[in-house]
Scaffold this active site. Sequence first.
Site, mmCIF file in Angstrom:
data_model
loop_
_atom_site.group_PDB
_atom_site.id
_atom_site.type_symbol
_atom_site.label_atom_id
_atom_site.label_comp_id
_atom_site.label_asym_id
_atom_site.label_seq_id
_atom_site.Cartn_x
_atom_site.Cartn_y
_atom_site.Cartn_z
ATOM 1 N N HIS A 1 0.845 -1.209 0.000
ATOM 2 C CA HIS A 1 0.000 0.000 0.000
ATOM 3 C C HIS A 1 0.870 1.244 0.000
ATOM 4 C CE1 HIS A 1 0.750 -0.525 4.306
ATOM 5 N NE2 HIS A 1 0.263 0.678 4.562
ATOM 6 N N HIS B 1 1.569 3.911 1.924
ATOM 7 C CA HIS B 1 2.232 4.642 3.021
ATOM 8 C C HIS B 1 3.752 4.610 2.864
ATOM 9 C CE1 HIS B 1 -1.544 4.206 5.789
ATOM 10 N NE2 HIS B 1 -1.614 5.255 4.976
ATOM 11 N N ASP C 1 6.207 4.478 4.898
ATOM 12 C CA ASP C 1 7.026 3.508 5.641
ATOM 13 C C ASP C 1 7.056 2.156 4.917
ATOM 14 O OD1 ASP C 1 4.238 3.332 6.531
ATOM 15 O OD2 ASP C 1 4.900 1.950 8.086
ATOM 16 N N HIS C 2 6.342 2.040 3.787
ATOM 17 C CA HIS C 2 6.349 0.814 2.968
ATOM 18 C C HIS C 2 6.962 1.040 1.589
ATOM 19 C CE1 HIS C 2 3.556 -1.270 5.812
ATOM 20 N NE2 HIS C 2 3.445 -0.016 6.179
ATOM 21 N N HIS D 1 -7.425 -0.614 5.792
ATOM 22 C CA HIS D 1 -6.366 0.278 6.314
ATOM 23 C C HIS D 1 -6.191 1.439 5.332
ATOM 24 C CE1 HIS D 1 -2.607 1.509 8.185
ATOM 25 N NE2 HIS D 1 -1.946 1.326 7.056
ATOM 26 N N ASP E 1 -0.181 -3.839 6.358
ATOM 27 C CA ASP E 1 -0.768 -3.268 7.579
ATOM 28 C C ASP E 1 -2.234 -3.673 7.734
ATOM 29 O OD1 ASP E 1 1.644 -2.051 8.001
ATOM 30 O OD2 ASP E 1 0.942 -0.001 7.710
ATOM 31 N N HIS F 1 4.550 -4.803 10.610
ATOM 32 C CA HIS F 1 4.988 -4.128 11.844
ATOM 33 C C HIS F 1 5.070 -5.127 12.991
ATOM 34 C CE1 HIS F 1 4.678 0.158 10.598
ATOM 35 N NE2 HIS F 1 3.727 -0.292 9.789
HETATM 36 FE FE FE Z 1 2.911 0.799 8.041
HETATM 37 ZN ZN ZN Z 2 0.215 1.689 6.543
#
Ligand code: FE
Ligand code: ZN
Length: 260
Positions: free
Chosen positions: A52, A54, A56-57, A109, A131, A169
Amino acid sequence: MTLIPLPALRDNYIWLLHDQGHALVVDPGDAGPVWDVLRHDSLVLSTILVTHHHTDHTGGVADLQQATGAAVYGPAGLPPLPCPWIGLHDSDIVQALGHRFAVMHIPGHTADHIAYFGPCDDDEPLLFCGDTLFGAGCGRLFEGTPAQMLASLTRLAALPDATRVCSAHEYTVDGLRFAHWLEPENAYVADRLAWALARRASHLPTLPSTLGLEKSTNPFLRTHQPAVVSAVLPAMQLRCAANPDPVSVFAALRTLKDQF
Ligand code: FE
Ligand code: ZN
Protein backbone atom coordinates in the site's frame (compact mmCIF):
# COMPACT_ATOMS: atom_id res chain seq x y z
CA MET A 1 13.73 -20.63 0.12
CA THR A 2 14.83 -18.49 3.04
CA LEU A 3 12.51 -15.95 4.67
CA ILE A 4 14.00 -13.08 6.70
CA PRO A 5 12.16 -10.29 8.55
CA LEU A 6 14.38 -7.19 8.35
CA PRO A 7 13.67 -4.70 11.13
CA ALA A 8 13.44 -1.21 9.61
CA LEU A 9 12.50 2.33 10.64
CA ARG A 10 10.83 2.29 14.07
CA ASP A 11 8.92 -0.99 14.14
CA ASN A 12 8.53 -2.06 10.49
CA TYR A 13 9.52 -5.38 8.97
CA ILE A 14 10.73 -5.57 5.39
CA TRP A 15 10.25 -9.23 4.42
CA LEU A 16 13.04 -10.66 2.28
CA LEU A 17 12.68 -14.02 0.55
CA HIS A 18 15.59 -15.59 -1.33
CA ASP A 19 16.70 -18.79 -3.06
CA GLN A 20 20.44 -18.25 -2.40
CA GLY A 21 20.75 -16.39 -5.71
CA HIS A 22 17.82 -14.06 -6.21
CA ALA A 23 15.78 -12.12 -3.69
CA LEU A 24 12.35 -10.58 -3.33
CA VAL A 25 11.50 -7.85 -0.81
CA VAL A 26 8.14 -6.65 0.42
CA ASP A 27 7.47 -3.05 1.46
CA PRO A 28 11.02 -1.65 1.61
CA GLY A 29 10.33 1.58 3.50
CA ASP A 30 14.10 1.99 3.81
CA ALA A 31 16.71 0.67 1.37
CA GLY A 32 19.52 0.44 3.99
CA PRO A 33 18.63 -2.87 5.70
CA VAL A 34 17.96 -4.46 2.29
CA TRP A 35 21.37 -3.43 0.93
CA ASP A 36 23.07 -4.95 3.98
CA VAL A 37 21.54 -8.40 3.34
CA LEU A 38 22.00 -8.29 -0.45
CA ARG A 39 25.71 -7.55 0.02
CA HIS A 40 26.29 -9.90 2.92
CA ASP A 41 24.54 -12.87 1.27
CA SER A 42 25.59 -11.99 -2.33
CA LEU A 43 21.97 -11.84 -3.55
CA VAL A 44 20.55 -10.22 -6.67
CA LEU A 45 17.32 -8.31 -6.01
CA SER A 46 14.83 -9.33 -8.70
CA THR A 47 11.42 -8.34 -7.31
CA ILE A 48 9.94 -5.64 -5.06
CA LEU A 49 6.35 -6.03 -3.83
CA VAL A 50 4.42 -3.12 -2.31
CA THR A 51 1.20 -3.61 -0.30
CA HIS A 52 0.00 0.00 0.00
CA HIS A 53 0.99 3.62 -0.46
CA HIS A 54 2.23 4.64 3.02
CA THR A 55 5.83 5.88 2.91
CA ASP A 56 7.03 3.51 5.64
CA HIS A 57 6.35 0.81 2.97
CA THR A 58 7.58 2.59 -0.17
CA GLY A 59 10.42 4.91 0.94
CA GLY A 60 13.26 2.66 -0.31
CA VAL A 61 11.61 1.36 -3.50
CA ALA A 62 13.01 3.84 -6.04
CA ASP A 63 16.63 3.58 -4.77
CA LEU A 64 16.51 -0.22 -4.85
CA GLN A 65 14.82 -0.34 -8.26
CA GLN A 66 17.21 2.13 -9.89
CA ALA A 67 20.30 0.33 -8.62
CA THR A 68 19.14 -3.22 -9.37
CA GLY A 69 16.55 -2.97 -12.17
CA ALA A 70 14.23 -5.13 -10.03
CA ALA A 71 10.60 -5.48 -11.16
CA VAL A 72 8.32 -3.42 -8.90
CA TYR A 73 4.70 -4.41 -8.25
CA GLY A 74 2.08 -2.53 -6.28
CA PRO A 75 -1.66 -1.91 -6.13
CA ALA A 76 -3.07 -0.35 -9.30
CA GLY A 77 -4.45 2.48 -7.14
CA LEU A 78 -0.99 3.45 -5.81
CA PRO A 79 0.03 7.09 -6.32
CA PRO A 80 2.73 6.86 -9.04
CA LEU A 81 6.17 5.77 -7.78
CA PRO A 82 9.31 7.59 -9.01
CA CYS A 83 10.44 4.46 -10.88
CA PRO A 84 8.89 1.96 -13.34
CA TRP A 85 6.28 -0.23 -11.64
CA ILE A 86 3.39 -2.53 -12.49
CA GLY A 87 -0.10 -1.98 -11.05
CA LEU A 88 -2.00 -5.02 -9.80
CA HIS A 89 -5.65 -5.93 -9.31
CA ASP A 90 -7.41 -8.58 -7.26
CA SER A 91 -6.66 -12.15 -8.47
CA ASP A 92 -3.65 -11.13 -10.55
CA ILE A 93 -0.69 -13.50 -10.30
CA VAL A 94 2.87 -12.27 -9.78
CA GLN A 95 5.74 -14.55 -10.82
CA ALA A 96 8.77 -14.14 -8.54
CA LEU A 97 11.72 -16.42 -7.73
CA GLY A 98 10.11 -19.01 -10.00
CA HIS A 99 6.92 -19.12 -7.91
CA ARG A 100 3.39 -17.80 -8.24
CA PHE A 101 1.94 -15.30 -5.77
CA ALA A 102 -1.75 -14.43 -5.85
CA VAL A 103 -2.90 -10.84 -5.33
CA MET A 104 -5.81 -10.08 -3.00
CA HIS A 105 -7.35 -6.60 -2.79
CA ILE A 106 -8.05 -6.09 0.91
CA PRO A 107 -9.15 -2.49 1.54
CA GLY A 108 -9.69 -1.11 5.06
CA HIS A 109 -6.37 0.28 6.31
CA THR A 110 -6.06 2.09 2.96
CA ALA A 111 -8.27 1.93 -0.12
CA ASP A 112 -5.45 0.54 -2.30
CA HIS A 113 -4.19 -2.16 0.10
CA ILE A 114 -3.34 -5.55 -1.41
CA ALA A 115 -1.84 -8.77 -0.03
CA TYR A 116 0.37 -11.33 -1.74
CA PHE A 117 -0.29 -15.03 -1.06
CA GLY A 118 2.01 -17.79 -2.24
CA PRO A 119 3.83 -19.76 -3.41
CA CYS A 120 0.44 -21.10 -4.45
CA ASP A 121 1.66 -24.76 -4.41
CA ASP A 122 3.43 -24.57 -1.00
CA ASP A 123 2.17 -26.49 2.07
CA GLU A 124 3.05 -23.51 4.26
CA PRO A 125 2.42 -20.57 1.96
CA LEU A 126 3.31 -17.01 2.87
CA LEU A 127 0.91 -14.13 3.30
CA PHE A 128 2.44 -10.69 2.91
CA CYS A 129 -0.41 -8.73 4.45
CA GLY A 130 1.23 -5.33 5.07
CA ASP A 131 -0.77 -3.27 7.58
CA THR A 132 -4.03 -5.24 7.30
CA LEU A 133 -3.36 -8.20 9.63
CA PHE A 134 -0.90 -7.92 12.53
CA GLY A 135 0.09 -10.38 15.24
CA ALA A 136 -3.12 -10.39 17.34
CA GLY A 137 -4.27 -7.18 15.68
CA CYS A 138 -5.27 -5.38 12.51
CA GLY A 139 -4.46 -2.06 10.88
CA ARG A 140 -6.17 1.18 11.75
CA LEU A 141 -8.97 2.27 9.43
CA PHE A 142 -7.41 5.29 7.73
CA GLU A 143 -9.30 5.09 4.44
CA GLY A 144 -11.77 2.23 4.84
CA THR A 145 -14.93 1.35 6.72
CA PRO A 146 -15.34 -1.32 9.38
CA ALA A 147 -17.40 -3.34 6.86
CA GLN A 148 -14.55 -3.25 4.32
CA MET A 149 -11.92 -4.24 6.87
CA LEU A 150 -14.05 -7.06 8.28
CA ALA A 151 -14.64 -8.39 4.74
CA SER A 152 -10.90 -8.19 3.99
CA LEU A 153 -9.94 -10.01 7.22
CA THR A 154 -12.62 -12.63 6.58
CA ARG A 155 -11.06 -13.33 3.17
CA LEU A 156 -7.62 -13.70 4.74
CA ALA A 157 -9.00 -15.98 7.48
CA ALA A 158 -10.28 -18.38 4.80
CA LEU A 159 -6.70 -19.16 3.69
CA PRO A 160 -5.08 -22.37 5.03
CA ASP A 161 -4.28 -22.43 8.77
CA ALA A 162 -0.63 -23.26 8.00
CA THR A 163 -0.22 -19.98 6.07
CA ARG A 164 2.70 -18.01 7.49
CA VAL A 165 1.54 -14.50 8.34
CA CYS A 166 4.14 -11.86 7.42
CA SER A 167 2.89 -8.53 8.76
CA ALA A 168 4.70 -5.24 8.19
CA HIS A 169 4.99 -4.13 11.84
CA GLU A 170 6.06 -5.63 15.16
CA TYR A 171 2.89 -4.90 17.13
CA THR A 172 2.25 -8.39 18.53
CA VAL A 173 2.79 -7.72 22.25
CA ASP A 174 0.53 -4.68 22.08
CA GLY A 175 -2.14 -6.71 20.27
CA LEU A 176 -1.92 -9.58 22.76
CA ARG A 177 -2.23 -7.26 25.78
CA PHE A 178 -5.53 -6.04 24.34
CA ALA A 179 -6.57 -9.60 23.47
CA HIS A 180 -5.78 -10.77 27.01
CA TRP A 181 -7.83 -7.93 28.48
CA LEU A 182 -10.75 -8.90 26.20
CA GLU A 183 -10.49 -12.66 26.68
CA PRO A 184 -8.73 -13.31 30.01
CA GLU A 185 -9.85 -16.96 29.87
CA ASN A 186 -8.28 -17.65 26.48
CA ALA A 187 -5.20 -19.79 27.27
CA TYR A 188 -3.88 -19.47 23.70
CA VAL A 189 -3.74 -15.70 24.16
CA ALA A 190 -2.03 -15.95 27.58
CA ASP A 191 0.55 -18.43 26.25
CA ARG A 192 1.25 -16.39 23.15
CA LEU A 193 1.64 -13.20 25.21
CA ALA A 194 4.23 -14.86 27.49
CA TRP A 195 6.07 -16.19 24.43
CA ALA A 196 5.98 -12.84 22.61
CA LEU A 197 7.28 -10.95 25.67
CA ALA A 198 10.21 -13.37 25.91
CA ARG A 199 10.95 -13.00 22.19
CA ARG A 200 10.92 -9.20 22.38
CA ALA A 201 13.07 -9.20 25.54
CA SER A 202 15.70 -10.92 23.34
CA HIS A 203 15.02 -8.53 20.41
CA LEU A 204 13.67 -11.42 18.31
CA PRO A 205 10.70 -11.09 15.94
CA THR A 206 7.31 -12.54 16.89
CA LEU A 207 6.52 -13.07 13.19
CA PRO A 208 5.77 -14.86 11.00
CA SER A 209 2.87 -16.35 12.91
CA THR A 210 0.40 -18.73 11.34
CA LEU A 211 -3.17 -18.07 10.35
CA GLY A 212 -4.21 -20.90 12.69
CA LEU A 213 -2.58 -19.10 15.62
CA GLU A 214 -4.15 -15.79 14.61
CA LYS A 215 -7.58 -17.43 14.48
CA SER A 216 -7.19 -18.62 18.09
CA THR A 217 -5.64 -15.40 19.48
CA ASN A 218 -6.44 -12.38 17.27
CA PRO A 219 -9.62 -10.60 18.46
CA PHE A 220 -10.20 -9.12 15.00
CA LEU A 221 -10.57 -12.65 13.56
CA ARG A 222 -12.76 -13.66 16.51
CA THR A 223 -15.67 -11.21 16.29
CA HIS A 224 -18.05 -14.21 16.09
CA GLN A 225 -16.80 -15.66 19.42
CA PRO A 226 -19.23 -15.22 22.33
CA ALA A 227 -16.41 -14.10 24.69
CA VAL A 228 -15.36 -11.33 22.29
CA VAL A 229 -18.95 -10.26 21.63
CA SER A 230 -19.77 -9.98 25.35
CA ALA A 231 -16.57 -8.00 25.99
CA VAL A 232 -17.53 -5.36 23.41
CA LEU A 233 -21.25 -5.12 24.25
CA PRO A 234 -20.74 -2.31 26.83
CA ALA A 235 -18.91 -0.27 24.17
CA MET A 236 -21.90 -0.84 21.87
CA GLN A 237 -24.18 0.42 24.67
CA LEU A 238 -25.93 -2.94 24.68
CA ARG A 239 -26.41 -5.21 27.65
CA CYS A 240 -27.14 -8.29 25.63
CA ALA A 241 -27.61 -9.11 21.99
CA ALA A 242 -28.54 -12.54 20.70
CA ASN A 243 -27.35 -11.92 17.16
CA PRO A 244 -25.28 -8.75 17.10
CA ASP A 245 -24.43 -7.42 13.69
CA PRO A 246 -20.84 -8.57 12.95
CA VAL A 247 -19.87 -5.21 11.43
CA SER A 248 -21.03 -3.35 14.57
CA VAL A 249 -19.07 -5.78 16.76
CA PHE A 250 -16.00 -5.25 14.61
CA ALA A 251 -16.38 -1.45 14.67
CA ALA A 252 -16.75 -1.44 18.47
CA LEU A 253 -13.72 -3.70 18.80
CA ARG A 254 -11.60 -1.43 16.57
CA THR A 255 -12.66 1.64 18.60
CA LEU A 256 -11.86 -0.12 21.89
CA LYS A 257 -8.39 -1.02 20.59
CA ASP A 258 -7.79 2.56 19.42
CA GLN A 259 -8.52 3.72 22.99
CA PHE A 260 -6.74 0.87 24.82
FE1 FE B 1 2.91 0.80 8.04
ZN1 ZN C 1 0.22 1.69 6.54
